[in-house]
Design an enzyme around this catalytic site. Structure first.
Site, PDB file in Angstrom:
ATOM      1  N   CYS A   1     -78.123 -62.533  76.253  1.00 56.47           N
ATOM      2  CA  CYS A   1     -77.643 -62.101  77.567  1.00 56.47           C
ATOM      3  C   CYS A   1     -76.353 -62.788  78.002  1.00 56.47           C
ATOM      4  CB  CYS A   1     -78.721 -62.319  78.618  1.00 56.47           C
ATOM      5  SG  CYS A   1     -80.253 -61.425  78.292  1.00 56.47           S
TER       6      CYS A   1
ATOM      7  N   HIS B   1     -75.206 -62.021  85.486  1.00 56.25           N
ATOM      8  CA  HIS B   1     -76.062 -61.271  84.572  1.00 56.25           C
ATOM      9  C   HIS B   1     -77.160 -60.602  85.380  1.00 56.25           C
ATOM     10  CE1 HIS B   1     -78.711 -60.089  81.450  1.00 56.25           C
ATOM     11  NE2 HIS B   1     -79.564 -61.094  81.614  1.00 56.25           N
TER      12      HIS B   1
ATOM     13  N   ASN C   1     -82.208 -54.831  82.920  1.00 64.44           N
ATOM     14  CA  ASN C   1     -81.531 -55.893  82.165  1.00 64.44           C
ATOM     15  C   ASN C   1     -81.015 -55.318  80.855  1.00 64.44           C
ATOM     16  OD1 ASN C   1     -80.798 -58.112  80.630  1.00 64.44           O
ATOM     17  ND2 ASN C   1     -82.577 -59.341  81.165  1.00 64.44           N
TER      18      ASN C   1
END
EC number: 2.3.1.180
Length: 318
Positions: A112, A245, A275
């Site tokens: 990520c 993020h 996500n």
């Protein structure tokens, strides 16, 4: 000498799965997901729609947005943890799709945090004066790593890609500073996949300890940002847009609260995108740019954390 973003583009697969639709085959419900994550839907790639295909769609949009020829690109970096194949790299396949030859291309894996890692690497390469135009991509098919029987993880992720075109800056715009970190000591107690090529010959599925990850995310992202602020003599009020993020609305809101970043400055796409790992920041950036809100001179703050653990932040002047 620093790099600047001259174009960006995002791509999301056409298939959208709402929380209610997910609840038809997963033991969950819309309220449970929304209150814990902020997610209302996610995009899911088709069986024959691979990470390289998502990357290509976003790259084409970024190239068009930058107003350059594809032949101007002299390096491709793809940040991904879900490659089509063990080899070749997604970047190599993308190079072929774009019809480019004799330029370097490689994948970067920091999960990520991949896009922030990639931004620092790309900036170093442009600063070396060896490369003039870099295509930097975050692309993920995260749903390929999901255990659909584990409601604590399968509700969190989606598929997508975001790309930026980077060139050397000739003024004060561009990357101001960035930092990246990692700590691998306790990876198997926080976030990992339970498989891998050299381990058991399969990709495995995502295993996550949510509460531990939340604590690490708040602590490490907050410190990374504070370090950048201090190093560059910035204050929080200097930030025009915070693009974190997009993992979980609770993490995003808590970070903004602890750092005293005003609500209207925080970019949130997790509700619609879920996500998307390394793709989440460039996708959010593309969404913000498409809104027409960014103006020249604005200060953008990126920050991310991923498995490893890997994390980091970056300041960009638009």
């Amino acid at each position: 000498m620093t790099c600047k973003i001259i174009g960006c583009g995002g791509y999301l697969p056409s298939k959208i799965v709402s929380n209610d639709e997910l609840a038809k085959f997963v033991d969950t419900n819309d309220e449970w997901i929304r209150t814990r994550t902020g997610i209302t839907q996610r995009h899911i790639a088709g069986d024959t729609e691979y990470t390289s295909h998502l990357a290509l769609k976003s790259a084409e949009k970024a190239i068009a947005d930058a107003g350059i020829s594809v032949n101007d690109i002299d390096l491709i970096i793809t940040c991904t943890t879900t490659p089509d194949n063990s080899f070749p790299s997604v970047a190599s396949k993308l190079q072929g799709y774009l019809g480019l030859t004799n330029i370097p291309s490689f994948d970067l894996q920091a999960v990520c945090a991949g896009f922030v890692y990639g931004l620092q690497v790309a900036n170093s390469l442009i600063s070396s004066d060896k490369y003039k135009t870099i295509l930097l991509i975050g692309a993920e098919k995260m749903t390929s790593l999901l255990d659909w029987n584990d409601r604590t993880t399968c509700v969190l992720f989606g598929d997508g890609a975001g790309s930026v075109i980077l060139q050397r800056s000739s003024d004060d715009s561009g990357l101001i500073d960035s930092n990246i970190f990692s700590s691998g000591a306790d990876y198997d107690e926080i976030l990992y996949t339970n498989g891998g090529v050299s381990m058991n010959g399969i990709s495995g599925k995502i295993v996550m300890q949510g509460q531990k990850l939340f604590r690490h995310a708040i602590e490490k992202m907050q410190q990374s940002i504070k370090d950048l602020l201090h190093a560059n003599q910035f204050s929080v009020s200097d930030i025009d847009y915070f693009i974190p993020h997009q993992a979980n609305i609770r993490i995003i809101n808590k970070l903004a609260e602890l750092l005293n970043i005003e609500e209207h400055k925080v970019v949130k796409t997790v509700d619609k995108h879920a996500n998307c790992s390394a793709a989440s920041i460039p996708l959010a950036l593309s969404t913000l740019k498409a809104s027409g809100k960014i103006k020249k001179g604005d200060i953008l703050l990126f920050s991310a954390i991923g498995a490893g653990l890997t994390w980091g932040s970056a300041f960009i002047r638009w």
